[in-house]
Motif scaffolding. Structure first.
Motif, short mmCIF file in Angstrom:
data_model
loop_
_atom_site.label_atom_id
_atom_site.label_comp_id
_atom_site.label_asym_id
_atom_site.label_seq_id
_atom_site.Cartn_x
_atom_site.Cartn_y
_atom_site.Cartn_z
N ALA A 1 0.74 -0.79 0.13
CA ALA A 1 0.38 -0.09 0.27
C ALA A 1 1.00 1.47 0.00
O ALA A 1 1.66 1.19 0.73
N GLY A 2 0.44 1.94 -0.58
CA GLY A 2 1.15 3.45 -0.77
C GLY A 2 2.05 3.96 -1.63
O GLY A 2 2.87 4.40 -2.45
N THR A 3 2.46 2.58 -2.61
CA THR A 3 3.36 2.71 -3.44
C THR A 3 2.74 2.92 -4.70
O THR A 3 1.34 3.27 -5.19
N SER A 4 3.64 2.71 -6.25
CA SER A 4 3.63 3.56 -7.11
C SER A 4 2.26 2.79 -7.71
O SER A 4 1.11 3.59 -8.12
N HIS B 1 -6.77 -1.64 2.03
CA HIS B 1 -6.23 -2.02 2.34
C HIS B 1 -5.82 -2.83 3.28
O HIS B 1 -6.61 -3.11 4.27
N ALA B 2 -4.72 -4.13 3.64
CA ALA B 2 -4.69 -4.84 4.45
C ALA B 2 -3.57 -5.72 5.16
O ALA B 2 -2.67 -5.06 4.02
N PRO B 3 -3.40 -5.73 6.44
CA PRO B 3 -2.31 -6.44 6.78
C PRO B 3 -1.54 -6.90 5.32
O PRO B 3 -2.13 -7.91 5.42
N GLY B 4 -0.10 -7.14 5.90
CA GLY B 4 0.51 -8.32 4.73
C GLY B 4 1.19 -9.12 5.52
O GLY B 4 2.00 -8.42 4.94
N GLY B 5 1.48 -9.81 6.40
CA GLY B 5 2.79 -9.37 7.31
C GLY B 5 3.24 -8.47 8.20
O GLY B 5 2.02 -7.51 9.43
N GLU B 6 4.30 -7.87 7.33
CA GLU B 6 4.73 -6.67 8.54
C GLU B 6 4.88 -5.33 7.71
O GLU B 6 4.77 -4.33 7.98
N ILE B 7 4.32 -5.15 6.31
CA ILE B 7 3.58 -4.15 5.93
C ILE B 7 2.25 -4.29 5.40
O ILE B 7 1.62 -4.79 5.63
N TRP B 8 1.75 -3.31 5.15
CA TRP B 8 -0.12 -3.38 4.40
C TRP B 8 0.03 -3.44 2.73
O TRP B 8 0.98 -2.94 2.40
N ILE B 9 -0.69 -3.99 2.83
CA ILE B 9 -0.71 -4.52 1.20
C ILE B 9 -2.20 -4.09 0.58
O ILE B 9 -3.47 -3.22 0.95
N CYS B 10 -2.50 -3.37 -0.62
CA CYS B 10 -3.37 -3.09 -1.61
C CYS B 10 -4.11 -3.79 -2.18
O CYS B 10 -3.32 -4.09 -3.14
N LEU B 11 -5.02 -4.62 -2.11
CA LEU B 11 -5.83 -5.43 -2.16
C LEU B 11 -6.21 -4.94 -4.08
O LEU B 11 -7.02 -6.28 -4.84
N ASP B 12 -5.60 -4.06 -4.49
CA ASP B 12 -6.66 -3.43 -6.05
C ASP B 12 -5.37 -3.74 -7.04
O ASP B 12 -5.08 -3.29 -7.81
N THR B 13 -4.02 -3.88 -5.89
CA THR B 13 -2.77 -4.04 -7.01
C THR B 13 -1.28 -5.61 -6.65
O THR B 13 -1.11 -5.94 -6.00
N PRO B 14 -2.56 -6.36 -7.27
CA PRO B 14 -2.51 -8.02 -7.92
C PRO B 14 -0.65 -7.29 -8.39
O PRO B 14 -0.29 -7.26 -9.39
N ALA B 15 0.87 -8.56 -7.86
CA ALA B 15 1.48 -8.48 -8.48
C ALA B 15 1.73 -10.03 -9.00
O ALA B 15 3.16 -10.03 -8.79
N HIS C 1 5.96 -21.80 0.43
CA HIS C 1 7.29 -21.42 0.83
C HIS C 1 7.86 -20.07 1.14
O HIS C 1 6.97 -19.34 0.52
N THR C 2 8.19 -20.17 1.64
CA THR C 2 9.10 -18.64 1.73
C THR C 2 10.96 -18.55 1.69
O THR C 2 11.37 -19.25 1.95
N ASP C 3 10.51 -17.51 0.83
CA ASP C 3 12.41 -17.26 0.76
C ASP C 3 13.08 -17.06 2.31
O ASP C 3 12.73 -17.48 3.18
N ASP C 4 14.58 -16.71 2.76
CA ASP C 4 15.36 -16.95 3.30
C ASP C 4 15.34 -15.50 4.39
O ASP C 4 15.27 -15.57 6.02
N TYR C 5 14.42 -14.05 4.18
CA TYR C 5 14.33 -13.39 5.03
C TYR C 5 12.42 -13.73 4.68
O TYR C 5 11.99 -12.59 5.66
N GLY C 6 11.50 -14.56 4.96
CA GLY C 6 11.14 -14.98 5.25
C GLY C 6 9.86 -14.41 4.18
O GLY C 6 8.14 -14.36 4.87
N TYR C 7 9.84 -14.08 3.70
CA TYR C 7 8.61 -13.26 1.91
C TYR C 7 8.07 -14.18 0.94
O TYR C 7 9.45 -15.53 1.08
#
Length: 67
Positions: A11-14, A27-41, A48-54
């Motif tokens: 959320a809040g990105t370009s 906007h919804a909580p997405g772990g440690e950040i807020w995500i925007c449900l209108d911007t699928p990536a 699975h997650t990577d070494d950083y937990g993402y």
């Protein structure tokens, strides 16, 4: 079952049409950040997650590519 799930941009990105308002209903909580449900990536791995937990992108998940 191992399957792809949608990933959303922060959320809040370009790509977010709502700005940085954390209280916006799309906007919804997405772990440690807020995500925007209108911007699928793209699709990610539901297991699975990577070494950083993402989450891992579905295209990068070897188990997902085989299932």
């Amino acid at each position: 079952m191992h399957k792809p799930i949608p990933f959303y941009a922060e959320a809040g990105t370009s790509g977010c049409p709502h700005g940085t308002d954390g209280d916006h209903p799309r906007h919804a909580p997405g772990g440690e950040i807020w995500i925007c449900l209108d911007t699928p990536a793209g699709d990610g791995c539901d297991t699975h997650t990577d070494d950083y937990g993402y989450g891992v992108l579905w295209a990068d998940c070897l188990d997902g590519a085989e299932s």
